[in-house]
Design a protein around this motif. Structure first.
Motif, PDB file in Angstrom:
ATOM      1  N   ALA A 195      -2.819  -5.031  -0.171  1.00 47.06           N
ATOM      2  CA  ALA A 195      -2.130  -4.380  -1.284  1.00 47.06           C
ATOM      3  C   ALA A 195      -1.822  -2.913  -1.037  1.00 47.06           C
ATOM      4  CB  ALA A 195      -2.954  -4.521  -2.573  1.00 47.06           C
ATOM      5  N   ALA A 196      -1.826  -2.500   0.209  1.00 44.17           N
ATOM      6  CA  ALA A 196      -1.424  -1.115   0.493  1.00 44.17           C
ATOM      7  C   ALA A 196       0.095  -1.052   0.544  1.00 44.17           C
ATOM      8  CB  ALA A 196      -2.011  -0.649   1.806  1.00 44.17           C
ATOM      9  N   GLU A 197       0.618   0.068   0.131  1.00 44.76           N
ATOM     10  CA  GLU A 197       2.067   0.186   0.099  1.00 44.76           C
ATOM     11  C   GLU A 197       2.606   0.794   1.387  1.00 44.76           C
ATOM     12  OE1 GLU A 197       4.476   2.588  -2.991  1.00 44.76           O
ATOM     13  OE2 GLU A 197       3.864   0.667  -3.810  1.00 44.76           O
ATOM     14  N   ARG A 198       1.861   1.774   1.883  1.00 43.76           N
ATOM     15  CA  ARG A 198       2.368   2.519   3.033  1.00 43.76           C
ATOM     16  C   ARG A 198       1.180   3.048   3.837  1.00 43.76           C
ATOM     17  NH1 ARG A 198       5.096   6.145   0.203  1.00 43.76           N
ATOM     18  NH2 ARG A 198       3.884   7.963   0.787  1.00 43.76           N
ATOM     19  N   VAL A 199       1.345   3.094   5.127  1.00 50.42           N
ATOM     20  CA  VAL A 199       0.328   3.700   5.994  1.00 50.42           C
ATOM     21  C   VAL A 199       1.026   4.754   6.853  1.00 50.42           C
ATOM     22  CG1 VAL A 199      -1.345   3.325   7.840  1.00 50.42           C
ATOM     23  CG2 VAL A 199      -1.085   1.610   6.063  1.00 50.42           C
ATOM     24  N   GLU A 200       0.499   5.959   6.816  1.00 46.79           N
ATOM     25  CA  GLU A 200       1.071   7.045   7.621  1.00 46.79           C
ATOM     26  C   GLU A 200       0.012   7.483   8.625  1.00 46.79           C
ATOM     27  OE1 GLU A 200       3.156   8.803   3.588  1.00 46.79           O
ATOM     28  OE2 GLU A 200       1.865  10.078   4.801  1.00 46.79           O
TER      29      GLU A 200
ATOM     30  N   GLY B  29       2.181   5.285  -4.740  1.00 40.93           N
ATOM     31  CA  GLY B  29       1.832   6.666  -4.400  1.00 40.93           C
ATOM     32  C   GLY B  29       0.865   7.315  -5.364  1.00 40.93           C
ATOM     33  N   LEU B  30       0.300   6.531  -6.308  1.00 39.94           N
ATOM     34  CA  LEU B  30      -0.619   7.128  -7.277  1.00 39.94           C
ATOM     35  C   LEU B  30      -2.022   7.291  -6.704  1.00 39.94           C
ATOM     36  CD1 LEU B  30       0.405   5.210 -10.523  1.00 39.94           C
ATOM     37  CD2 LEU B  30       1.284   7.353  -9.622  1.00 39.94           C
ATOM     38  N   TYR B  31      -2.340   6.509  -5.707  1.00 41.20           N
ATOM     39  CA  TYR B  31      -3.661   6.588  -5.081  1.00 41.20           C
ATOM     40  C   TYR B  31      -3.488   6.634  -3.564  1.00 41.20           C
ATOM     41  CZ  TYR B  31      -5.850   5.528  -9.535  1.00 41.20           C
ATOM     42  OH  TYR B  31      -6.267   5.596 -10.828  1.00 41.20           O
TER      43      TYR B  31
ATOM     44  N   LEU C 195      -6.593  -1.811  -7.074  1.00 39.96           N
ATOM     45  CA  LEU C 195      -6.536  -1.141  -5.776  1.00 39.96           C
ATOM     46  C   LEU C 195      -7.349  -1.912  -4.732  1.00 39.96           C
ATOM     47  CD1 LEU C 195      -7.077   2.559  -6.882  1.00 39.96           C
ATOM     48  CD2 LEU C 195      -4.942   1.362  -6.477  1.00 39.96           C
ATOM     49  N   PRO C 196      -6.944  -1.826  -3.480  1.00 41.12           N
ATOM     50  CA  PRO C 196      -7.741  -2.473  -2.422  1.00 41.12           C
ATOM     51  C   PRO C 196      -9.096  -1.789  -2.283  1.00 41.12           C
ATOM     52  CG  PRO C 196      -6.007  -1.140  -1.460  1.00 41.12           C
ATOM     53  CD  PRO C 196      -5.755  -1.156  -2.936  1.00 41.12           C
TER      54      PRO C 196
ATOM     55  N   GLY D 153       0.623  -3.461  10.354  1.00 36.90           N
ATOM     56  CA  GLY D 153      -0.375  -2.390  10.418  1.00 36.90           C
ATOM     57  C   GLY D 153      -0.787  -2.018  11.820  1.00 36.90           C
TER      58      GLY D 153
ATOM     59  N   ARG E 113      -3.391   7.891   6.682  1.00 37.56           N
ATOM     60  CA  ARG E 113      -3.267   8.045   5.226  1.00 37.56           C
ATOM     61  C   ARG E 113      -2.781   6.725   4.659  1.00 37.56           C
ATOM     62  NH1 ARG E 113       0.361  10.430   1.210  1.00 37.56           N
ATOM     63  NH2 ARG E 113      -0.915  11.475  -0.346  1.00 37.56           N
TER      64      ARG E 113
END
Lengths: 195, 429
Positions: B95-100, B151-153, B64-65, B123, B145
């Motif tokens: 290494a983030a998958e998604r930013v909301e 989506g596990l973390y 994880l980042p 980003g 977020r």
């Protein structure tokens, strides 16, 4: 309808629709072989899914998932016909859909603007892992469903693989002590409020 | 789950991602399937466990980042109503998958996301912010977020956004008019007194000491005698704005407080532009004042004072007794902006009238209490309320103070001209 309202509607409906399709679909898989435990789990699971979506209560959603997962598993455990690899693969996909749907339905800050979502990861990384997971399920279902002469070695190997996978997953997600500690960020401009 | 993060220049923060419900649920499904497979002796049931286990194994906690770089800016930080601001958030995390990102805009402010710019980093988020109401507003905080590992973390940060100061939009005074009699000060209003201005003020016979270039040769030739041109002296005067903000009525955005503040800002802007001295007194809670001044900073000071005016200040007003005499010096013209909903404004007007000051009362109340169709006592109360307001207007008329009803749409120049020129000369000091 404006773009904002369309986005808001899409955001509000995607999670529940996924959860309903996944949950009710997985419950329906238990219906052809109408044994009482599987039927009971399917009925309770379907009710719990709807209740979890209505209330938004997280423990109820987890309970619903457990009940829904129990329905095809019980059906497969009781009736050999229900443990056909194709049905198990379908159940796996529906359960993953239910997990994603419940996740989406619980999120959201009511009163806030429609969240702006950006995917930072490349497409292959976003879709590669789920496809690999489903592919593994295909392999396991094929191997498990293949006719084999029962032997102690085979049983022990299967058991060892399952337990080993669970142990490995648990170990990989265990919280290391040094990661729990919070502290001031040395280069963070003096803001201690870090997550 | 959430934690505040300071806005401003980009800063790096340690990231503490927490397991999501998805991780626990996948583990639950995998465990149930394995238990079912072992208990029933059917290996094929383990297929249901395989997919969740693969997802869990491929996204270990160690990958994880650990740091995030966040910055948020809102530009400009001062603006007028209906101006467009740019809110920019920059999130850099490996290494983030998604930013909301979502936010709760305050009332009276429109926030719309902008289309992503392909030349910018993924980003970078942009919003267009349009404030419709004056005041100091907090846009946000932004709720960011960050989702990773399928989506596990995830982690939710609250990024604060710098506060924006929205000044009231003006434009209610097309031409700054002045009273006939102006105190002897340098300014831009042509007075009756002859002087060294540029506006023509008449001709008179030549007298020793007059400049030769002032001789009007055409009139001199006609009269066979030397005549010189006279010019009006340019002077200024002091304008004090008396804001009665003890009550606020009407719909948000067009309430009496909004109209009062907008009119005050527009008047100050117009008169400061022609170098008149402008002061302000607020009649609500603690009486606050600003001594008349013609400097460029006065508009800023006045706007800042007006920003602090809110009708919810329930302190007891002390009236005009504590206000220094310089605020209402002789020759000052007073514009009273009031909804005329209580007697404090009337008392203040009577006080100022007794001091001999010229005045204009601008009634900014545009609505009546909504009593619906209820008969009886409610309608009777409404009639009494109307009578009380009428009584106030009659009292003001008796004093010779002109009253203008203003709904925020018209130009105040005409009423100001009427009020400034109609005040009896004997009344003005």
């Amino acid at each position: 309808m404006t773009r904002v309202w369309r986005a808001r509607l899409r955001q509000a409906l995607t999670g529940p629709v996924l959860a309903l399709v996944g949950g009710l679909g997985a419950c329906a898989l238990a219906l052809p072989e109408a044994r009482r435990p599987a039927l009971l789990a399917a009925g309770l699971g379907a009710t719990a899914v709807v209740a979890a979506l209505v209330t938004g209560w997280r423990p109820l959603a987890t309970t619903a998932l457990a009940l829904v997962a129990a329905a095809p598993l019980l059906a497969g455990a009781i009736e050999p016909a229900a443990a056909h690899p194709s049905r198990l693969l379908l159940a796996t996909a529906l359960l993953l859909m239910l997990v994603a749907g419940l996740d989406g339905a619980e999120r959201g800050d009511k009163g806030a603007t429609v969240p702006v979502v950006r995917s930072l990861a490349p497409r292959w990384r976003r879709w590669g892992t789920p496809l690999l997971a489903v592919g593994t399920s295909v392999v396991v279902a094929s191997v498990g469903g293949a006719p084999a002469v029962p032997s102690v070695v085979l049983v022990l190997a299967g058991l060892g693989t399952g337990v080993g996978a669970v142990a490995l997953a648990a170990r990989l997600h265990r919280v290391a002590p040094e990661r729990v500690a919070r502290g001031r960020d040395p280069g963070g401009g003096g803001n201690p409020d870090v997550q | 789950m959430t934690g505040p993060v300071a806005a401003g220049p980009a800063a790096s923060y340690a990231l503490r991602l927490t397991p999501t419900a998805r991780l626990r649920r996948l583990a639950l499904v995998a465990t149930l399937a394995l238990v079912a497979a072992v208990a029933s002796g059917r290996g094929e049931l383990a297929a249901v466990a395989a997919a969740p286990l693969v997802l869990l194994v491929l996204h270990p906690r160690g990958s994880l980042p650990t740091r995030v770089r966040v910055s948020a800016s809102l530009a400009p930080d001062r603006c007028l109503e209906e101006d467009e601001l740019a809110l920019v958030l920059d999130v850099r995390v490996d290494a983030a998958e998604r930013v909301e990102v979502s936010l709760r805009p305050p009332a009276g402010m429109d926030v719309a996301p902008c289309e992503p710019d392909p030349t910018e980093a993924a980003g970078t988020f942009r919003w267009s912010v349009v404030p419709h109401r004056w005041g100091r507003h907090d846009v946000g905080p932004l709720r960011v977020r960050i989702v990773t590992a399928a989506g596990l973390y995830a982690v939710t940060l609250q990024v604060s956004v710098p506060r924006v100061t929205v000044y009231p939009g003006g434009g209610t005074v097309a031409r700054p008019v002045a009273p006939r009699q102006l105190p002897a000060r340098l300014g831009e209003h042509a007075s009756r007194a002859p002087g060294s201005g540029v506006e023509f003020g008449g001709v008179r016979p030549f007298a020793p000491g007059d400049r030769r270039r002032d001789v009007d040769w055409r009139i001199s030739a006609r009269h066979q005698e030397l005549y010189v041109r006279q010019y009006a002296e340019e002077r200024s005067f002091a304008l004090t704005l008396l804001l009665d903000v003890g009550a606020d009525a009407g719909e948000p955005g067009r309430s009496t407080l909004d109209l009062t503040v907008r009119a005050a800002t527009a008047l100050a802007q117009s008169y400061l532009r022609v170098h008149d001295r402008v002061g302000v007194v607020t009649l609500a809670g603690w009486t606050r004042w600003l001594t008349p001044d013609a400097s460029l900073r006065q508009l800023h000071r006045l706007a800042e004072l007006v920003m602090d005016v809110r009708a919810d200040d329930q302190s007891i007003a002390s009236g005009l007794s504590r206000v220094p005499r310089a605020v209402f010096a002789p020759g000052t013209f007073v514009v009273v902006l009031s909804p005329m909903l209580d007697l404090r404004a009337l008392e203040a007007v009577q006080d100022l009238h007794a001091r001999g000051l010229g005045m204009l009362v601008v009634d900014v109340l545009t609505t009546e209490p909504d009593v619906g169709e209820a008969p009886g006592l409610t309608s009777l109360a409404l009639r009494v309320w109307r009578l009380e307001r009428e009584a106030v207007r009659v009292e003001l008329s008796r004093l010779g103070v002109p009253v203008l009803r203003w709904d925020g749409s018209g130009d105040l120049s005409g009423a100001l001209l009427h009020a400034m020129r109609s005040v009896p000369p004997g009344v003005r000091a």
